[in-house]
Design a protein around this motif. Structure first.
Motif, PDB file in Angstrom:
ATOM      1  N   VAL A   1       0.913  -1.067   0.043  1.00 56.92           N
ATOM      2  CA  VAL A   1      -0.104  -0.085  -0.095  1.00 56.92           C
ATOM      3  C   VAL A   1       1.002   1.277   0.120  1.00 56.92           C
ATOM      4  CG1 VAL A   1      -1.849  -0.943   1.048  1.00 56.92           C
ATOM      5  CG2 VAL A   1      -0.116   0.072   2.607  1.00 56.92           C
ATOM      6  N   LEU A   2       0.726   2.244  -0.881  1.00 60.64           N
ATOM      7  CA  LEU A   2       1.636   3.339  -0.911  1.00 60.64           C
ATOM      8  C   LEU A   2       0.996   4.391  -1.633  1.00 60.64           C
ATOM      9  CD1 LEU A   2       2.063   2.986  -4.387  1.00 60.64           C
ATOM     10  CD2 LEU A   2       3.427   1.074  -3.587  1.00 60.64           C
ATOM     11  N   PHE A   3       1.701   5.589  -2.072  1.00 61.67           N
ATOM     12  CA  PHE A   3       1.324   6.686  -2.666  1.00 61.67           C
ATOM     13  C   PHE A   3       2.028   6.427  -4.231  1.00 61.67           C
ATOM     14  CE2 PHE A   3      -0.661   8.547   1.046  1.00 61.67           C
ATOM     15  CZ  PHE A   3      -1.436   9.410   0.396  1.00 61.67           C
ATOM     16  N   ASP A   4       1.194   6.807  -5.207  1.00 58.96           N
ATOM     17  CA  ASP A   4       1.566   6.977  -6.595  1.00 58.96           C
ATOM     18  C   ASP A   4       1.784   8.266  -6.834  1.00 58.96           C
ATOM     19  OD1 ASP A   4       1.626   4.145  -7.639  1.00 58.96           O
ATOM     20  OD2 ASP A   4      -0.557   4.400  -7.800  1.00 58.96           O
ATOM     21  N   SER A   5       3.311   8.795  -6.973  1.00 57.60           N
ATOM     22  CA  SER A   5       3.466  10.135  -7.201  1.00 57.60           C
ATOM     23  C   SER A   5       3.656  10.340  -8.745  1.00 57.60           C
ATOM     24  CB  SER A   5       4.681  10.375  -6.356  1.00 57.60           C
ATOM     25  OG  SER A   5       5.152  11.765  -6.578  1.00 57.60           O
ATOM     26  N   PHE A   6       2.655  11.071  -9.319  1.00 54.65           N
ATOM     27  CA  PHE A   6       2.913  11.509 -10.577  1.00 54.65           C
ATOM     28  C   PHE A   6       3.524  12.955 -10.952  1.00 54.65           C
ATOM     29  CE2 PHE A   6      -0.719   8.423 -10.137  1.00 54.65           C
ATOM     30  CZ  PHE A   6      -0.702   7.803 -11.534  1.00 54.65           C
TER      31      PHE A   6
ATOM     32  N   SER B   1       1.978  -2.954   5.479  1.00 60.12           N
ATOM     33  CA  SER B   1       2.402  -2.379   6.523  1.00 60.12           C
ATOM     34  C   SER B   1       2.660  -1.066   5.848  1.00 60.12           C
ATOM     35  CB  SER B   1       3.737  -2.973   6.599  1.00 60.12           C
ATOM     36  OG  SER B   1       4.400  -2.192   7.829  1.00 60.12           O
ATOM     37  N   ILE B   2       2.443   0.098   6.783  1.00 62.95           N
ATOM     38  CA  ILE B   2       2.517   1.596   6.596  1.00 62.95           C
ATOM     39  C   ILE B   2       3.652   1.988   7.673  1.00 62.95           C
ATOM     40  CG2 ILE B   2       0.317   1.899   5.541  1.00 62.95           C
ATOM     41  CD1 ILE B   2      -0.517   3.001   8.329  1.00 62.95           C
ATOM     42  N   GLY B   3       4.063   3.148   7.193  1.00 63.64           N
ATOM     43  CA  GLY B   3       5.037   3.941   8.255  1.00 63.64           C
ATOM     44  C   GLY B   3       4.139   4.718   9.266  1.00 63.64           C
ATOM     45  N   ASP B   4       4.744   5.215  10.327  1.00 62.06           N
ATOM     46  CA  ASP B   4       4.288   6.004  11.399  1.00 62.06           C
ATOM     47  C   ASP B   4       4.323   7.422  10.891  1.00 62.06           C
ATOM     48  OD1 ASP B   4       3.090   7.034  13.576  1.00 62.06           O
ATOM     49  OD2 ASP B   4       4.607   6.586  15.015  1.00 62.06           O
ATOM     50  N   ASP B   5       3.712   7.926   9.725  1.00 60.61           N
ATOM     51  CA  ASP B   5       3.727   9.280   9.313  1.00 60.61           C
ATOM     52  C   ASP B   5       2.458   9.706   8.581  1.00 60.61           C
ATOM     53  OD1 ASP B   5       3.584   7.370   6.804  1.00 60.61           O
ATOM     54  OD2 ASP B   5       5.700   7.352   6.661  1.00 60.61           O
ATOM     55  N   GLU B   6       2.484  10.845   8.004  1.00 63.57           N
ATOM     56  CA  GLU B   6       1.108  11.616   7.420  1.00 63.57           C
ATOM     57  C   GLU B   6       0.652  10.799   6.292  1.00 63.57           C
ATOM     58  OE1 GLU B   6      -0.772  13.792   8.300  1.00 63.57           O
ATOM     59  OE2 GLU B   6       0.337  13.943  10.147  1.00 63.57           O
ATOM     60  N   ARG B   7       1.626   9.990   5.573  1.00 66.86           N
ATOM     61  CA  ARG B   7       1.069   9.497   4.369  1.00 66.86           C
ATOM     62  C   ARG B   7       0.520   8.048   4.846  1.00 66.86           C
ATOM     63  NH1 ARG B   7       6.076  10.813   1.471  1.00 66.86           N
ATOM     64  NH2 ARG B   7       5.573  12.134  -0.250  1.00 66.86           N
ATOM     65  N   GLY B   8       0.922   7.486   5.785  1.00 71.26           N
ATOM     66  CA  GLY B   8       0.441   6.344   6.349  1.00 71.26           C
ATOM     67  C   GLY B   8      -0.966   6.724   7.037  1.00 71.26           C
ATOM     68  N   LYS B   9      -1.322   7.601   7.660  1.00 72.64           N
ATOM     69  CA  LYS B   9      -2.276   8.024   8.058  1.00 72.64           C
ATOM     70  C   LYS B   9      -3.513   8.192   7.136  1.00 72.64           C
ATOM     71  CE  LYS B   9      -0.471  10.304  12.325  1.00 72.64           C
ATOM     72  NZ  LYS B   9      -0.097  11.710  12.908  1.00 72.64           N
ATOM     73  N   LYS B  10      -3.161   8.796   5.976  1.00 75.30           N
ATOM     74  CA  LYS B  10      -4.036   9.132   4.997  1.00 75.30           C
ATOM     75  C   LYS B  10      -4.514   8.004   4.279  1.00 75.30           C
ATOM     76  CE  LYS B  10      -2.339  13.711   3.690  1.00 75.30           C
ATOM     77  NZ  LYS B  10      -1.469  14.612   2.744  1.00 75.30           N
ATOM     78  N   ILE B  11      -3.678   6.798   4.176  1.00 74.02           N
ATOM     79  CA  ILE B  11      -4.003   5.488   3.571  1.00 74.02           C
ATOM     80  C   ILE B  11      -5.042   5.016   4.318  1.00 74.02           C
ATOM     81  CG2 ILE B  11      -3.191   3.185   3.075  1.00 74.02           C
ATOM     82  CD1 ILE B  11      -0.513   4.392   1.826  1.00 74.02           C
ATOM     83  N   MET B  12      -4.415   4.835   5.883  1.00 78.16           N
ATOM     84  CA  MET B  12      -5.465   4.334   6.664  1.00 78.16           C
ATOM     85  C   MET B  12      -6.946   5.120   6.734  1.00 78.16           C
ATOM     86  SD  MET B  12      -4.216   1.455   8.112  1.00 78.16           S
ATOM     87  CE  MET B  12      -4.749   1.197   9.604  1.00 78.16           C
ATOM     88  N   ASN B  13      -6.867   6.378   6.712  1.00 78.26           N
ATOM     89  CA  ASN B  13      -8.314   7.048   6.458  1.00 78.26           C
ATOM     90  C   ASN B  13      -9.011   6.862   5.241  1.00 78.26           C
ATOM     91  OD1 ASN B  13      -7.956   8.197   9.094  1.00 78.26           O
ATOM     92  ND2 ASN B  13      -6.791  10.040   8.215  1.00 78.26           N
ATOM     93  N   HIS B  14      -8.127   6.749   4.242  1.00 71.68           N
ATOM     94  CA  HIS B  14      -9.126   6.473   2.909  1.00 71.68           C
ATOM     95  C   HIS B  14      -9.501   5.035   2.750  1.00 71.68           C
ATOM     96  CE1 HIS B  14      -9.740   6.610  -1.294  1.00 71.68           C
ATOM     97  NE2 HIS B  14      -9.067   5.598  -1.562  1.00 71.68           N
ATOM     98  N   LEU B  15      -9.002   4.221   3.013  1.00 76.29           N
ATOM     99  CA  LEU B  15      -9.287   2.791   3.298  1.00 76.29           C
ATOM    100  C   LEU B  15     -10.400   2.386   4.351  1.00 76.29           C
ATOM    101  CD1 LEU B  15      -5.864   0.626   3.169  1.00 76.29           C
ATOM    102  CD2 LEU B  15      -7.675   1.190   1.263  1.00 76.29           C
ATOM    103  N   ASN B  16     -10.298   3.020   5.714  1.00 78.66           N
ATOM    104  CA  ASN B  16     -11.624   2.784   6.582  1.00 78.66           C
ATOM    105  C   ASN B  16     -12.755   3.519   5.808  1.00 78.66           C
ATOM    106  OD1 ASN B  16      -9.957   1.354   8.477  1.00 78.66           O
ATOM    107  ND2 ASN B  16      -9.233   3.205   9.202  1.00 78.66           N
TER     108      ASN B  16
ATOM    109  N   PHE C   1      10.434   2.453   9.287  1.00 77.47           N
ATOM    110  CA  PHE C   1      10.381   2.700   7.804  1.00 77.47           C
ATOM    111  C   PHE C   1       8.951   3.419   7.536  1.00 77.47           C
ATOM    112  CE2 PHE C   1      12.512  -1.503   8.710  1.00 77.47           C
ATOM    113  CZ  PHE C   1      13.595  -1.301   8.034  1.00 77.47           C
ATOM    114  N   PRO C   2       9.472   4.286   6.024  1.00 79.75           N
ATOM    115  CA  PRO C   2       8.300   5.097   5.754  1.00 79.75           C
ATOM    116  C   PRO C   2       7.180   4.314   5.089  1.00 79.75           C
ATOM    117  CG  PRO C   2      10.103   5.486   4.397  1.00 79.75           C
ATOM    118  CD  PRO C   2      10.758   4.467   5.565  1.00 79.75           C
ATOM    119  N   THR C   3       6.273   5.009   4.997  1.00 76.75           N
ATOM    120  CA  THR C   3       5.059   4.523   3.846  1.00 76.75           C
ATOM    121  C   THR C   3       5.560   4.783   2.519  1.00 76.75           C
ATOM    122  OG1 THR C   3       3.350   5.435   5.535  1.00 76.75           O
ATOM    123  CG2 THR C   3       2.872   5.090   3.136  1.00 76.75           C
ATOM    124  N   GLY C   4       5.143   3.582   1.745  1.00 78.55           N
ATOM    125  CA  GLY C   4       5.909   3.696   0.487  1.00 78.55           C
ATOM    126  C   GLY C   4       5.383   4.795  -0.562  1.00 78.55           C
TER     127      GLY C   4
END
Length: 299
Positions: A16-21, A50-65, A80-83
């Motif tokens: 699970v990660l962010f695609d950066s265009f 697995s996600i990192g303990d960071d802002e990107r990880g929080k955004k992924i969890m919120n989006h999925l929830n 380790f950071p969120t991918g």
């Protein structure tokens, strides 16, 4: 594959990660994309990642929830950071990927609750990219022992795969999805001399003892081989915006219809339609209602 839709359960394992265009970022990763599309059809979906303990990880969890995905098996990693994947698009909207290492999804631990979740699911979806690290690879091997029905998305991303490991994963799978380039690359590794798509598919199925193989062909649809029979769809005409996630939505839609007892041909047609619609939109996970899909297939 006889399960009613409201009881259908799936587990997706991996990144699970962010695609950066170049001009924007979107939440992605093949297992996440497959999960979101399955959930949109009413499937009960969980992700092991697995996600990192960071802002990107929080955004992924919120989006999925917010999307109704079970996130109880997404491990929060402090080290380790969120991918993030850097995505490039050519003038035809075809994507290329730069995938930094290591990140949180490389370090998915094995927990007993993951094993129980996989045992209780109708099918388990996994890919090859997550195997680039020993930790996540070991966890995957443990979970494959628990799975009833194993779906492998080859999803080759150079240089993040090992040919020998790839063969081992194919031997485990009940269902394998390739694109046409991946099929011929892997068939060559297995010693194939064939040049035709159908002969190559049969060769790989025989070598790996796999009853179901699906090969996507970009704008030209896909071929499905199941129980020694071939099914074909020649594609749907669309204007490509970007191809990111189209194969993932194709796979999710195909599996949904197969496990809903729709039959191989109807399942393949539906998968190709959804995959095409995603390629006509920006990002991997556009909202597509069932009514919109039906209208696209039967205008």
């Amino acid at each position: 594959m006889k399960k009613s839709v409201h009881k259908m359960k799936a587990v997706c394992f991996g990144e699970v990660l962010f695609d950066s265009f170049p001009t924007y970022s979107k939440i992605g990763g093949a297992p996440l994309n497959v999960s979101l599309r399955l959930q949109s059809f009413g499937v009960n979906v969980s992700i092991v990642s697995s996600i990192g303990d960071d802002e990107r990880g929080k955004k992924i969890m919120n989006h999925l929830n917010n999307s109704g995905i079970d996130t109880s098996c997404i491990y929060k990693h402090g080290d380790f950071p969120t991918g993030v994947v850097n995505v490039g698009l050519n003038d035809k909207g075809v994507a290329s990927y730069d995938i930094p290492y290591p990140v949180a999804w490389d370090k998915i631990p094995f927990l007993d609750k993951y094993a129980k979740l996989v045992r209780d699911s109708n099918f388990f979806v996994f890919g090859t990219l997550v195997c680039r690290d020993d930790v996540s690879r070991s966890t995957l091997k443990g979970l494959l022992k628990q799975a009833r029905y194993k779906v492998l998305d080859a999803n080759l991303r150079f240089p993040h795969y090992n040919p020998r490991l790839l063969v081992d994963l194919m031997m485990e799978a009940n269902f394998i999805k390739f694109n046409d380039d991946e099929l011929f690359e892997i068939a060559t590794l297995l010693g194939s001399k064939y040049n035709s798509l159908e002969q190559t598919i049969v060769y790989v199925a025989t070598k790996t003892n796999t009853k179901t193989i699906c090969v996507t062909k970009g704008a030209y649809g896909a071929t499905l081989y199941q129980n020694k029979c071939f099914y074909y769809n020649s594609g749907y005409r669309i204007k490509v915006v970007d191809t990111v996630g189209s194969g993932d939505s194709f796979l999710a839609s195909l599996l949904f219809k197969l496990f809903s007892e729709q039959g191989p041909q109807k399942a393949l047609d539906y998968g190709c339609a959804v995959g095409a619609m995603v390629a006509s939109c920006e990002g991997a996970n556009p909202f597509l209602s069932k009514e919109k899909i039906t209208l696209f297939m039967n205008p």
